[in-house]
Design a protein around this motif. Sequence first.
Motif, short mmCIF file in Angstrom:
data_model
loop_
_atom_site.label_atom_id
_atom_site.label_comp_id
_atom_site.label_asym_id
_atom_site.label_seq_id
_atom_site.Cartn_x
_atom_site.Cartn_y
_atom_site.Cartn_z
N VAL A 128 -7.64 86.70 48.20
CA VAL A 128 -7.04 87.40 48.49
C VAL A 128 -6.91 88.30 49.85
O VAL A 128 -8.23 87.93 50.63
N PRO A 129 -5.84 88.76 50.51
CA PRO A 129 -6.04 89.77 51.28
C PRO A 129 -7.25 90.63 51.63
O PRO A 129 -7.53 91.07 50.14
N ALA A 130 -8.06 91.23 52.40
CA ALA A 130 -8.96 91.81 52.14
C ALA A 130 -9.32 93.53 51.80
O ALA A 130 -9.50 94.41 51.35
N ILE B 198 -1.52 88.99 46.16
CA ILE B 198 -1.28 87.84 47.04
C ILE B 198 -2.18 87.61 46.38
O ILE B 198 -3.52 87.64 46.97
N VAL B 199 -2.32 86.38 45.92
CA VAL B 199 -3.72 85.44 45.57
C VAL B 199 -3.24 84.13 46.17
O VAL B 199 -1.90 83.41 45.68
N VAL B 200 -3.78 83.31 46.95
CA VAL B 200 -3.44 81.92 47.58
C VAL B 200 -4.69 81.48 47.34
O VAL B 200 -5.47 81.11 46.89
N ASP C 51 -7.83 88.38 57.72
CA ASP C 51 -8.59 89.03 56.88
C ASP C 51 -8.14 88.70 55.47
O ASP C 51 -7.70 89.63 55.13
N LEU C 52 -9.70 87.99 55.00
CA LEU C 52 -9.15 87.20 53.38
C LEU C 52 -10.54 87.42 53.04
O LEU C 52 -11.69 87.25 53.95
N ARG C 53 -10.96 87.25 52.23
CA ARG C 53 -12.17 87.34 51.26
C ARG C 53 -11.95 86.17 49.80
O ARG C 53 -10.83 86.28 49.59
N TYR C 54 -12.59 85.67 49.44
CA TYR C 54 -12.66 84.74 47.84
C TYR C 54 -13.04 85.49 46.43
O TYR C 54 -13.69 86.00 47.25
#
Length: 288
Positions: free
Chosen positions: A117-119, A194-196, A209-212
């Motif tokens: 997801v975006p941070a 959003i979830v990718v 800037d993302l995180r799992y």
Amino acid sequence: MKKTSLLLLSIALVSALLPVGVALARDEPITIYVDEYAEGQVMSHVAKDVIESEYDIPVELKTVSVGPAFLGVAHDERSLFLVAWLPRTHADYMKRVGDQVDNLGQMFDGAKIGWAVPAYVPEDQLASIADLKKPEIADKLGQRIQGISAGAGEMQVSKEALETYGLDDYRLITASSAAMTGALGGAIKQNKWIVVTAWSPHWMWSRFDLRYLKDPEGVLGGKEHVDAIASKGLKTSAPEVHDMVQRMHYSLEQINAMLVDAENTSYDAAAKKFIDGHPDVIAAWTGK
């Protein structure tokens, strides 16, 4: 006397034909199967350039989905696939063809898949895949997980994640890798949730800037290694290429740099830049 003459003539004919046969074998292209994903594309372009320049053997890059890539290597006599994600992501494919291919070892270690997801999505609200069951989170996301191509190993394990976490109301959206990153970029521009389905290495980690999301059930697996597989016949028909690929290895930093270069230019340009900038690495691969 006649028998001796015939024997000598036969030996001469065989000797004359042997170099032609070897030449014909060398002239036959090696097929490198490539999926649509960036790390496979850029590593395959590097391998193609090195094989053609160092060994004068033609190489054909053949872009297919993951399943046909594994099957192609299993059935061809002269082929490679450089991005077998193991032990989890491509486990089903490897199980089907494992005894029909040669595993030439790791291209790089420390790879990972997961949902990201975006941070800016608050971690106190959405930290884990399990949090997706919350009704307010599902509403924020429109009950959608943005996925990639249907045949990708990550999509298979993502379907298992939906079942394991009881996310029956969610839809896993099938799309190309480019469409997934396009949807991600579009959502970020609008500050939307959003979830990718994500993986690393990938250039999106440099751009966004993302995180799992945490995966407490471990459905999506932990760290992966990315291996090269070869057709059984390659060791005989092109032993120098077989041995070179066994020596090929990248650091994650090298892969990430190539992915950023490829996104800004092209796979071919990024491959050439890597080769020109790392003569010592190429020399180690080729044994020269």
